[in-house]
Scaffold this motif. Structure first.
Motif, PDB file in Angstrom:
ATOM      1  N   ILE A 202       0.843  -1.198   0.000  1.00 44.29           N
ATOM      2  CA  ILE A 202       0.000   0.000   0.000  1.00 44.29           C
ATOM      3  C   ILE A 202       0.881   1.251   0.000  1.00 44.29           C
ATOM      4  CG2 ILE A 202      -1.593   1.343   1.430  1.00 44.29           C
ATOM      5  CD1 ILE A 202      -2.795  -1.393   2.317  1.00 44.29           C
ATOM      6  N   GLY A 203       1.953   1.207   0.807  1.00 48.34           N
ATOM      7  CA  GLY A 203       2.860   2.347   0.862  1.00 48.34           C
ATOM      8  C   GLY A 203       3.596   2.570  -0.443  1.00 48.34           C
ATOM      9  N   GLU A 332       1.227  -0.439  11.373  1.00 48.28           N
ATOM     10  CA  GLU A 332       0.657   0.895  11.497  1.00 48.28           C
ATOM     11  C   GLU A 332       1.429   1.926  10.680  1.00 48.28           C
ATOM     12  OE1 GLU A 332      -0.424  -1.268  15.326  1.00 48.28           O
ATOM     13  OE2 GLU A 332       1.140  -1.290  13.810  1.00 48.28           O
ATOM     14  N   ASP A 333       2.767   1.830  10.646  1.00 52.92           N
ATOM     15  CA  ASP A 333       3.530   2.840   9.928  1.00 52.92           C
ATOM     16  C   ASP A 333       4.291   2.292   8.723  1.00 52.92           C
ATOM     17  OD1 ASP A 333       5.597   1.497  11.184  1.00 52.92           O
ATOM     18  OD2 ASP A 333       6.075   3.115  12.574  1.00 52.92           O
ATOM     19  N   ALA A 334       4.144   0.998   8.412  1.00 53.61           N
ATOM     20  CA  ALA A 334       4.814   0.441   7.236  1.00 53.61           C
ATOM     21  C   ALA A 334       4.401   1.143   5.942  1.00 53.61           C
ATOM     22  CB  ALA A 334       4.560  -1.061   7.139  1.00 53.61           C
ATOM     23  N   PRO A 335       3.110   1.462   5.737  1.00 58.63           N
ATOM     24  CA  PRO A 335       2.749   2.176   4.505  1.00 58.63           C
ATOM     25  C   PRO A 335       3.448   3.532   4.391  1.00 58.63           C
ATOM     26  CG  PRO A 335       0.786   1.229   5.515  1.00 58.63           C
ATOM     27  CD  PRO A 335       1.891   1.098   6.519  1.00 58.63           C
ATOM     28  N   GLU A 336       3.495   4.262   5.483  1.00 63.72           N
ATOM     29  CA  GLU A 336       4.143   5.581   5.470  1.00 63.72           C
ATOM     30  C   GLU A 336       5.636   5.459   5.178  1.00 63.72           C
ATOM     31  OE1 GLU A 336       3.864   9.912   6.552  1.00 63.72           O
ATOM     32  OE2 GLU A 336       2.283   8.414   6.471  1.00 63.72           O
ATOM     33  N   ILE A 337       6.278   4.457   5.787  1.00 63.74           N
ATOM     34  CA  ILE A 337       7.718   4.270   5.590  1.00 63.74           C
ATOM     35  C   ILE A 337       8.011   3.865   4.148  1.00 63.74           C
ATOM     36  CG2 ILE A 337       9.675   2.794   6.231  1.00 63.74           C
ATOM     37  CD1 ILE A 337       8.531   2.801   9.095  1.00 63.74           C
ATOM     38  N   ALA A 338       7.194   2.983   3.582  1.00 63.88           N
ATOM     39  CA  ALA A 338       7.402   2.572   2.196  1.00 63.88           C
ATOM     40  C   ALA A 338       7.217   3.752   1.245  1.00 63.88           C
ATOM     41  CB  ALA A 338       6.450   1.434   1.839  1.00 63.88           C
ATOM     42  N   ALA A 339       6.208   4.565   1.488  1.00 55.96           N
ATOM     43  CA  ALA A 339       6.008   5.756   0.651  1.00 55.96           C
ATOM     44  C   ALA A 339       7.193   6.706   0.787  1.00 55.96           C
ATOM     45  CB  ALA A 339       4.707   6.460   1.049  1.00 55.96           C
ATOM     46  N   HIS A 340       7.698   6.840   2.004  1.00 51.18           N
ATOM     47  CA  HIS A 340       8.852   7.705   2.262  1.00 51.18           C
ATOM     48  C   HIS A 340      10.077   7.227   1.496  1.00 51.18           C
ATOM     49  CE1 HIS A 340      11.443  10.426   4.457  1.00 51.18           C
ATOM     50  NE2 HIS A 340      12.181   9.422   4.913  1.00 51.18           N
TER      51      HIS A 340
END
Length: 555
Positions: A202-203, A332-340
């Motif tokens: 998703i990220g 919880e934060d894997a999508p944000e980290i992948a997008a980053h």
């Protein structure tokens, strides 16, 4: 036997018996009932035979981590109890009556499946019995069966519904042996259930991924499947390459043309990609590299878990050039980290690694829909007459153009080159190019993901990647006055890392490898932990194991 609030159920059987089908059915049914769930699996590298097991935790409060305790074991093969070994203590064992397992409750799972049309239905029969034991309403379980099998057609669906209902009948007699008191939480029904692969995927989509090329390799293959299944909807291209070398070079070609690119592999597959990682460094072309870690060396244990490839990512490729290494620890934060990761790669024109592992990739739990605040930020320049791809700049980042976008020529070369991309052996230019490329590493240190500190105590467990919830739950369950410091970016480390870690009186690093690779990296930064807690047998840490280490070493 009575269980309150938090129960663990393990389903164990041979490869080919459909253990993952039981897992899929039960996590749907438990979540729809309002139970918090966590699920993870361990499996052998074979299509048939052996012994595989899936742990499902069912709780009235959030659960996120692997535990050794087994409250209920569904033994679906003759070797299941032996395979579970010392984890079977004070355990209600439910086995098929064919196995004659001493001390177990016998159910005619296989016999009833045969009556329904074949042993292929045994997995759904077992799932129905487990659902009844845990208080799932029959109509709720039926709906879980429909959601899983409806796409296979009405005949197969009806057969599986009958199998589930027969299992539900068998589950009635289990209730006299075990009393389970878990309070459903209505809010859980609004949660989503994700696994680690889906969270990262998703990220990647949110980060603007437009091209993925990979060669299948456990445990990275599920990410390839996820991207390919969603490619049409999100305007992405997925290409299964003929090998790993082709895969990463295709990604570099796509990135050179302006598409945000992703390649996924595991340790021994990535070893084939190292030359291309150096190429990315030389031509300053962004690429995101997902490594699903597993035990090595060579093929190692293909379906087990490890954190053994940090050094591989850190030192891959000839020469010296900047990179960033991210390691999500929780869904919880894997999508944000992948997008980053995609924004970092684009901004600094570097390879960025996403380190996962089999444990994180395959685990499931429920959570509110994750929010992704990171939006794609693009750093592509319209070229002009006289444009120089590798122009010397004050910050070391040259303006990145792509072919056909503007009037300039975008020239790159794998040999050392001048500002225009022409091969050179001018030693002064060489020196300046090396300095230009590596200047970005200092900027990256100012743009890092900060470690998460949980607790405010004088002792600390330091961890990274998938060990997040294992360490945190161990601290919470033990009630120990110990903090957790978790790194979701392991390279480069923030400038204040040394100051943070030296603020604790006593520290230990927890990681799934033999040498203590992250502990060694911290040592290079000037910090040496007091203890190292390592596991390297192919299994993840358990909450009980980390709690025992805390009690023995840190208290």
């Amino acid at each position: 036997m009575k269980i309150n609030d938090d129960a663990s159920i393990v389903l164990c059987g041979e490869a080919g018996q459909g253990i993952q089908t039981v897992e899929a059915l039960l996590i749907r049914a438990f979540k729809a009932t309002g139970y918090h769930i966590f699920s993870c699996k361990e499996y052998m590298s074979r299509v048939r035979g052996g012994e595989n097991s899936t742990l499902i935790r069912v709780s009235s409060t959030p659960v996120r981590a692997f535990i050794e305790r087994v409250d209920v074991l569904f033994a679906l093969s003759p070797g299941a109890v032996e395979h579970m070994g010392g984890r079977v203590k004070d355990t209600l064992v439910i086995a098929d009556e064919e196995f004659h397992e001493e001390g177990a409750i016998s159910l005619p799972i296989m016999g009833e499946a045969e009556k329904l049309g074949g042993r292929i239905f045994a997995n759904v029969v077992a799932a129905g019995a487990a659902a009844n034991l845990f208080g799932v309403r029959e109509e709720t379980f039926d709906e879980a069966v429909r959601s899983l099998f409806e796409r296979k057609g009405p005949e197969i669906l009806e057969a599986d519904l009958r199998a589930g209902r027969k299992g539900y009948e068998l589950g009635e007699e289990l209730r006299e042996h075990l009393e389970i008191s878990i309070e459903p939480q209505p809010s859980v029904r609004e949660h989503v259930v994700l696994n680690g692969t889906e969270a990262v995927g998703i990220g990647c989509i949110a980060g603007g991924c437009r091209f993925m090329s990979s060669y299948p390799m456990t445990p990275s293959t599920p990410l390839q499947v996820f991207i390919s299944e969603n490619a049409a909807e999100f305007d992405m291209v997925f290409e299964q390459a003929e090998d790993e070398i082709a895969a990463i070079n295709m990604c570099l070609g796509a990135s050179y043309a302006g598409a945000r690119s992703l390649v996924a592999t595991s340790g021994s597959g990535f070893a084939l990609m190292e030359e291309a990682v150096g190429l990315a460094g030389m031509i300053e072309t962004p690429v995101v590299i997902y490594i699903g870690q597993r035990p090595g060396p060579a093929v190692g244990l293909p379906t087990r878990t490890a954190q053994e490839d940090l050094n591989l990512a850190l030192y891959a490729g000839p020469g010296e050039f900047p990179r960033a290494i991210l390691a999500p620890g929780k869904l919880e934060d894997a999508p944000e980290i992948a997008a980053h990761a995609f924004n970092l790669a684009d901004r600094y024109q570097i390879p960025v690694f996403l380190l996962s592992d089999q444990y994180l990739a395959d685990l499931y739990y429920d959570l509110p829909s994750p929010q992704i605040g990171e939006e794609p930020s693009y750093h592509i320049t319209r070229t002009w007459e006289g444009y120089r791809r590798f122009e010397f700049t004050a910050d070391g980042i040259s303006p990145r153009g792509i072919p056909g976008y503007g009037s300039g020529t975008v020239r790159v070369d794998s040999d050392e080159h001048d500002e225009e991309g022409l091969i050179t052996e001018d030693l002064d230019v060489r020196r300046r190019m090396v300095e230009k490329r590596n200047l970005r590493l200092e900027m990256l240190k100012d743009d890092t993901l900060k470690p998460e500190v949980y607790g405010d105590n004088s002792s600390a467990l330091i961890c990274w990647g998938s060990t997040y919830w294992l360490v945190r739950e161990a601290i919470e369950s033990s009630g120990a006055d110990v903090s957790m410091v978790h790194f979701s970016q392991v390279y480069p480390l923030p400038h204040d890392t040394l100051e943070l870690l030296e603020s604790f009186d006593r520290t230990a690093v927890v990681e799934n490898n033999y040498r203590g690779q992250f502990a060694d990296l911290l040592k290079l930064e000037g910090f040496e932990a007091d203890e190292r807690f390592r596991r390297y047998d192919g299994m993840p840490f358990s909450v009980e194991g980390v709690a025992g280490f805390i009690e023995e070493v840190l208290l």
